[in-house]
Design a protein around this motif. Structure first.
Motif, PDB file in Angstrom:
ATOM      1  N   THR A  58      -1.870   3.753 -25.384  1.00  0.00           N
ATOM      2  CA  THR A  58      -1.782   3.018 -26.648  1.00  0.00           C
ATOM      3  C   THR A  58      -3.090   3.223 -27.425  1.00  0.00           C
ATOM      4  O   THR A  58      -4.180   2.977 -26.891  1.00  0.00           O
ATOM      5  CB  THR A  58      -1.562   1.519 -26.402  1.00  0.00           C
ATOM      6  OG1 THR A  58      -0.315   1.341 -25.723  1.00  0.00           O
ATOM      7  CG2 THR A  58      -1.540   0.744 -27.721  1.00  0.00           C
ATOM      8  N   LEU A  59      -2.909   3.684 -28.692  1.00  0.00           N
ATOM      9  CA  LEU A  59      -4.065   3.861 -29.564  1.00  0.00           C
ATOM     10  C   LEU A  59      -4.371   2.522 -30.228  1.00  0.00           C
ATOM     11  O   LEU A  59      -3.533   1.972 -30.943  1.00  0.00           O
ATOM     12  CB  LEU A  59      -3.783   4.920 -30.637  1.00  0.00           C
ATOM     13  CG  LEU A  59      -4.900   5.168 -31.653  1.00  0.00           C
ATOM     14  CD1 LEU A  59      -6.131   5.763 -30.975  1.00  0.00           C
ATOM     15  CD2 LEU A  59      -4.418   6.087 -32.774  1.00  0.00           C
ATOM     16  N   ARG A  60      -5.563   2.023 -29.939  1.00  0.00           N
ATOM     17  CA  ARG A  60      -5.946   0.746 -30.538  1.00  0.00           C
ATOM     18  C   ARG A  60      -6.830   1.003 -31.767  1.00  0.00           C
ATOM     19  O   ARG A  60      -7.816   1.742 -31.698  1.00  0.00           O
ATOM     20  CB  ARG A  60      -6.686  -0.133 -29.533  1.00  0.00           C
ATOM     21  CG  ARG A  60      -6.889  -1.563 -30.044  1.00  0.00           C
ATOM     22  CD  ARG A  60      -7.463  -2.487 -28.989  1.00  0.00           C
ATOM     23  NE  ARG A  60      -8.841  -2.135 -28.641  1.00  0.00           N
ATOM     24  CZ  ARG A  60      -9.747  -2.993 -28.167  1.00  0.00           C
ATOM     25  NH1 ARG A  60      -9.399  -4.261 -27.966  1.00  0.00           N
ATOM     26  NH2 ARG A  60     -10.951  -2.601 -27.860  1.00  0.00           N
ATOM     27  N   ILE A  61      -6.445   0.386 -32.889  1.00  0.00           N
ATOM     28  CA  ILE A  61      -7.230   0.494 -34.127  1.00  0.00           C
ATOM     29  C   ILE A  61      -7.953  -0.833 -34.308  1.00  0.00           C
ATOM     30  O   ILE A  61      -7.322  -1.879 -34.475  1.00  0.00           O
ATOM     31  CB  ILE A  61      -6.324   0.803 -35.333  1.00  0.00           C
ATOM     32  CG1 ILE A  61      -5.615   2.132 -35.128  1.00  0.00           C
ATOM     33  CG2 ILE A  61      -7.123   0.800 -36.629  1.00  0.00           C
ATOM     34  CD1 ILE A  61      -4.599   2.446 -36.192  1.00  0.00           C
ATOM     35  N   VAL A  62      -9.283  -0.800 -34.262  1.00  0.00           N
ATOM     36  CA  VAL A  62     -10.095  -2.016 -34.263  1.00  0.00           C
ATOM     37  C   VAL A  62     -10.838  -2.150 -35.590  1.00  0.00           C
ATOM     38  O   VAL A  62     -11.476  -1.207 -36.060  1.00  0.00           O
ATOM     39  CB  VAL A  62     -11.101  -2.009 -33.105  1.00  0.00           C
ATOM     40  CG1 VAL A  62     -11.928  -3.301 -33.108  1.00  0.00           C
ATOM     41  CG2 VAL A  62     -10.391  -1.828 -31.772  1.00  0.00           C
ATOM     42  N   ILE A  92     -11.720   3.397 -40.811  1.00  0.00           N
ATOM     43  CA  ILE A  92     -11.406   2.581 -39.623  1.00  0.00           C
ATOM     44  C   ILE A  92     -12.686   2.393 -38.826  1.00  0.00           C
ATOM     45  O   ILE A  92     -13.389   3.354 -38.514  1.00  0.00           O
ATOM     46  CB  ILE A  92     -10.323   3.259 -38.760  1.00  0.00           C
ATOM     47  CG1 ILE A  92      -9.007   3.357 -39.550  1.00  0.00           C
ATOM     48  CG2 ILE A  92     -10.111   2.495 -37.464  1.00  0.00           C
ATOM     49  CD1 ILE A  92      -7.920   4.124 -38.829  1.00  0.00           C
ATOM     50  N   ASP A  93     -12.981   1.129 -38.475  1.00  0.00           N
ATOM     51  CA  ASP A  93     -14.231   0.839 -37.765  1.00  0.00           C
ATOM     52  C   ASP A  93     -14.285   1.521 -36.396  1.00  0.00           C
ATOM     53  O   ASP A  93     -15.309   2.096 -36.026  1.00  0.00           O
ATOM     54  CB  ASP A  93     -14.405  -0.674 -37.580  1.00  0.00           C
ATOM     55  CG  ASP A  93     -14.645  -1.387 -38.912  1.00  0.00           C
ATOM     56  OD1 ASP A  93     -14.959  -0.699 -39.899  1.00  0.00           O
ATOM     57  OD2 ASP A  93     -14.512  -2.629 -38.960  1.00  0.00           O
ATOM     58  N   ARG A  94     -13.160   1.457 -35.662  1.00  0.00           N
ATOM     59  CA  ARG A  94     -13.199   2.042 -34.312  1.00  0.00           C
ATOM     60  C   ARG A  94     -11.784   2.302 -33.811  1.00  0.00           C
ATOM     61  O   ARG A  94     -10.863   1.544 -34.125  1.00  0.00           O
ATOM     62  CB  ARG A  94     -13.906   1.067 -33.366  1.00  0.00           C
ATOM     63  CG  ARG A  94     -13.848   1.444 -31.891  1.00  0.00           C
ATOM     64  CD  ARG A  94     -14.670   0.478 -31.077  1.00  0.00           C
ATOM     65  NE  ARG A  94     -14.033   0.081 -29.852  1.00  0.00           N
ATOM     66  CZ  ARG A  94     -14.440  -0.897 -29.059  1.00  0.00           C
ATOM     67  NH1 ARG A  94     -15.489  -1.615 -29.396  1.00  0.00           N
ATOM     68  NH2 ARG A  94     -13.803  -1.187 -27.947  1.00  0.00           N
TER      69      ARG A  94
END
Length: 970
Positions: free
Chosen positions: A836-840, A827-829
């Protein structure tokens, strides 16, 4: 068939009664003497004294105190004279070609006893020749008039001005050049010939036997005349009455091939009777064969030899009009040949040693940076891939190529390269001076000779292996002596130039060289060039590439002296050369019994696919029954068919062993592999089941994956540094960083060092123009990212480049088995905001962030960008297995980030009814259902791996050439 040399040997032995101790036998070249000596020895049952065998050049040299100077030193001496006379600042490597041309002209001037002062007179004086000098013939006067008809003195142009400037200096250059050479006891061939004729002595031998000459220059004619008048000369001319015909009154008639022999026979009568020279009119087996390509000729050669090779192999000859065909001819010769003798000049530029020396010079002079102590990848790999390095460095070179390529070592250091003794010799830098360069080259060349020392004995090698062994030995020796000659000239301060100029000069000299092949002519199939056939006769003869431009050669008449001026002064012209080649052609075939002439019909470049004019002339004029054939290239086009791989027990085993954790605890599937299956099942098969991989390569260009890696690394480093002090990212912190241009540049530069240049952070990056552009673009993208993130603040940075894995148990309905699949990636970031966990996922393209439905991202015909959404959803699903929280997947397209209203949100639905994905959990059940069915399809024991129907999926595929789907479409 009785050969010319045998006839001469028989006659000469009878004339001299075997008393040849004080006799000199002179041939146009030395090779014929080896055949002649064999015939002469058979004339007596007892031992006899052998005569002295000389070429015409050796005869002149034996009568002069001057020594022939090699071509390289000649040009160097001429260069000094040229600069002194003209004041030119032209570099030696630029002058070299013109220097050779000038020496060739001077040579022709002397061999034809031309008055150089009159020839190189001022153009204005030359124009008055027709009135000032009554000794000129009408033909000479006409030639000069033709020249000045085209060359108007009054009408001045830049080109004419340049020509007049060089022309008016030629006499001074000629005189000073001759003076400089004479002071050193040196000469070029024409100068030596002329010097001999000025003080000729004939006392050395009792008899001078001249055999097999054709065209004579004026010096040679004068020499022959002197010996003839002294009663010491005997002449043996080789000809045929077909091309030296006489009319009923006994007068010679004109034929191009006999143009010079008419005069020779008149001035110096032949010792052999005319009855022996009526061979071309006798019946012969003659074939003309048209070939579609050069290579088709060589492929036909084994078949021809099968039918026509004489019992005594040396009575059969393969003549190459195009000498560049030597290597393919050698490869095509049948193994059963006992011996092969090669006698011809072969271009040095077509041998491995030529490319090796050029690669070495490039490595030392342009490929090494004295400041960074690093080489460039391209110059290093060209050395490592060379056959000589591969042989002398064994497996080390191959492994080193792999390491450099895998690690993208664009600027390898010495530590990277010094892996064994030979590589130490190659890659230890030199001081960039000429002496050290020549010394290193010769040191390496001496090492290369070990390859040939380790070769099997000649008894263990085939005839072809012996021929190639001889070819490469000869080329190695030629290069070694040439480099050594340059070393001597530099050591004696006769050649003072920059190393860059020296490398160009060495390369140019080697490129223009031919390897003088001289084998053992007494045995084996004879392979030779046209010039080497002089004086020799063969029962069976095959000529390859008998094309216009090859026979006769179309090299043109390169000279400083215009054609009409040459003609006026009795110098060699293109007509002379054509007549000489005509003689070679007719003399070559006159005694042969079986003759095959093959010409190439393929038009390419300067080759117009025309057969030689001599073939046409002989076809029309002779009474021979000439059979004509053509070689047919058997080519049947193969249809391109769809490729379908049916699943079978073996494929299912591979799938299980690679990807089922029940079988392999290290097994895992990446999102990239899964996307590959969706886009093209055959592509998945090639890469993940068959194990095919594209070749790794290092390039100065930055491709899309590398560009993305540099950007990812820069973003990761920035946020890791920020979070090391406080994981809470605020607008103020990002604005402060955006103002620090030097720091941002350092972040990008460091990422280039680690991800592209593969060098230590302390070292300096060396950017070329394209790399610098990419550097600037990535720097701007980083700024856009920070500006976008500043609008999203405050948020808490969790991490970057985080590897995540999840396990999925998949029931296979057909077998009722459960397969455990380990799926994961990076996962990049990840960041956190409002619980809220943001997966970027960073993307440097410009694709869409919207799909119509979850189901659509599993379809082959999905929209561009769907693969990214599939990947980020998969990561989100894996995270839900590890923690219970709101998860927001996001795709951050950097190119769009500059827009003030841009957000990295993902949307699902149609244009009017699309919804932003705020929490993956809302779609989790639907995604998993589709994902499970997808995995069941992959691991099903039934099914096929087929080609995609979507053209866009083929655009960047590594297996396009193997798949040939584009050909199928057409």
């Amino acid at each position: 068939m009785e050969t010319f040399l045998k006839q001469v040997a028989t006659d000469l032995y009878k004339r001299t009664k075997g008393n040849l101790a004080h006799t000199a036998v002179i041939f146009p070249n030395k090779r014929a003497s080896l055949f002649f000596n064999e015939y002469l020895a058979k004339q007596s049952d007892n031992p006899i004294w052998s005569p002295t065998y000389l070429s015409i050049s050796e005869l002149f040299q034996s009568m002069s105190k001057l020594k022939l100077c090699d071509r390289i030193e000649l040009v160097c001496i001429l260069y000094k004279v040229y600069k002194e006379v003209t004041g030119s600042d032209e570099t030696l490597d630029d002058f070299y070609f013109w220097g050779e041309l000038m020496i060739s002209d001077f040579d022709d001037v002397d061999k034809n006893l031309v008055d150089a002062k009159r020839l190189f007179a001022n153009i204005e004086d030359l124009a008055n020749l027709t009135t000032d000098y009554s000794y000129l013939s009408e033909e000479q006067i006409d030639a000069i008039n033709k020249f000045f008809k085209d060359f108007s003195i009054e009408k001045e142009t830049i080109l004419k001005k340049q020509f007049k400037a060089i022309w008016n200096s030629l006499n001074a250059i000629y005189e000073e050049f001759n003076k400089a050479l004479k002071e050193d006891g040196l000469a070029y061939e024409g100068m030596l010939y002329r010097e001999v004729m000025n003080k000729l002595q004939t006392e050395k031998y009792d008899h001078y036997i001249f055999i097999g000459f054709n065209v004579l220059n004026k010096v040679e004619h004068q020499l022959f005349e002197t010996f003839y008048q002294s009663g010491k000369a005997i002449f043996y001319w080789d000809y045929d009455t077909y091309y030296v015909p006489k009319d009923k009154k006994g007068n010679h008639l004109f034929h191009e091939a006999g143009q010079f022999l008419n005069q020779n026979l008149r001035d110096f009568p032949n010792a052999l009777p005319i009855e022996l020279f009526n061979n071309l009119s006798k019946p012969k087996e003659i074939e003309y064969i048209a070939s579609p390509t050069e290579n088709a000729q060589t492929r036909y050669l084994p078949d021809w030899l099968e039918r026509n090779l004489t019992e005594n192999e040396k009575e059969t000859a393969v003549v190459l009009c195009n000498e560049a065909l030597l290597q393919p001819v050698l490869h095509s010769l049948p193994d059963k040949l006992k011996h092969i003798n090669i006698t011809m000049g072969f271009p040095l530029s077509q041998t491995p040693i030529y490319s090796f020396v050029n690669a070495l010079m490039n490595l030392y002079i342009t490929g090494y940076d004295d400041i960074t102590n690093r080489y460039t990848y391209q110059t290093v790999v060209s050395i490592l891939k060379h056959p000589y390095t591969q042989l002398l460095s064994k497996d080390t070179a191959e492994k080193l190529i792999y390491t450099l390529t895998k690690n993208n070592r664009f600027f390898p250091s010495m530590e990277d390269l010094l892996k064994d003794d030979f590589l130490n010799m190659l890659f230890t830098p030199i001081n960039k001076n000429n002496i050290e360069l020549c010394s290193r080259l010769n040191e390496i060349l001496q090492k290369v000779t070990e390859i040939y020392k380790e070769k099997p004995s000649s008894n263990e090698m085939t005839a072809q292996e012996k021929a190639f062994n001889q070819l490469y030995r000869e080329s190695l020796f030629k290069v070694y002596t040439t480099i050594n000659r340059f070393h001597t000239l530099i050591d004696n301060n006769e050649l003072i130039i920059k190393p860059q100029t020296l490398t160009k000069l060495i390369s140019r000299v080697l490129f223009s060289m031919n390897i003088p092949f001289h084998g053992e002519p007494a045995i084996g199939l004879q392979v030779m060039g046209v010039l080497e056939t002089r004086n020799l006769d063969f029962k069976h003869l095959i000529l390859l590439s008998v094309n216009e431009g090859q026979l006769p050669k179309s090299e043109g008449d390169s000279s400083f002296i215009p054609y009409n001026i040459r003609k006026a002064f009795g110098m060699t012209t293109i007509e002379h050369q054509m007549a000489v080649y005509a003689y070679y052609f007719y003399r070559m075939i006159q005694r042969a019994e079986k003759i095959t002439l093959i010409y190439n019909t393929f038009c390419e470049g300067l080759n117009k696919g025309e057969w030689s004019r001599f073939m046409l002339q002989f076809l029309l004029e002779s009474n021979q029954n000439i059979k004509r054939y053509y070689l047919k290239s058997e080519q049947s086009p193969q249809p391109v068919e769809e490729i379908t791989i049916e699943k079978n027990a073996n494929i299912n085993e591979i799938l299980r062993n690679k990807f089922d954790m029940n079988r392999n605890t290290q097994a895992y599937l990446s999102p990239t592999a899964l996307n590959s299956y969706i886009e093209c099942k055959l592509k998945f098969y090639y890469q993940y089941i068959a194990g095919l991989k594209p070749l790794d390569e290092v390039t100065a260009d930055i491709d899309s994956p590398t560009f993305g890696n540099i950007f990812h690394k820069t973003a990761e480093t920035i946020y890791n540094d920020l979070s090391s002090r406080d994981s809470l990212i605020t607008k103020e912190r990002l604005k402060t960083l955006l103002k620090d241009e030097i720091k941002l540049q350092q972040y990008v530069d460091n990422s280039f060092k680690t991800e592209f240049f593969k060098i230590d952070l302390k070292e300096k990056s060396e950017y070329n123009g394209l790399q610098l552009i990419n550097y600037k673009v990535i720097l701007e993208y980083i700024k856009q990212l920070l500006r976008l993130d500043s609008r999203y603040t405050p948020f808490r940075y969790i991490g970057a480049e985080k590897k995540v894995f999840g396990e999925y148990d998949i029931l296979i309905p057909q077998t009722n088995e459960i397969i455990k699949v380990h799926i994961g990636g990076t996962i990049d970031r990840m960041d956190m905001k409002d619980n809220t966990l943001r997966i970027v996922d960073y993307k440097t393209g410009r694709h869409n962030s919207t799909v119509s439905s979850i189901e659509s991202i599993f379809k082959e015909d999905r929209k561009d960008g769907s693969n990214y959404i599939f990947q980020i959803f998969l990561y989100s699903d894996i995270i839900t297995q590890q923690q219970n929280s709101m998860i927001k997947p996001a795709l951050l397209y950097i190119q769009k980030a500059a827009s003030s209203d841009y957000t990295p949100d993902i949307s699902i639905g149609t244009y009017k009814n699309k919804l932003t994905v705020e929490d993956y959990n809302d779609y989790k059940e639907e995604f998993r259902a589709n994902f499970t069915a997808f995995l069941q399809e992959i691991f099903s024991p039934e099914g096929k791996f087929t080609q995609t129907n979507e053209e866009n999926n083929c655009k960047y595929c590594n297996f396009k050439a193997l798949c040939k789907k584009e050909n199928l479409k057409n």
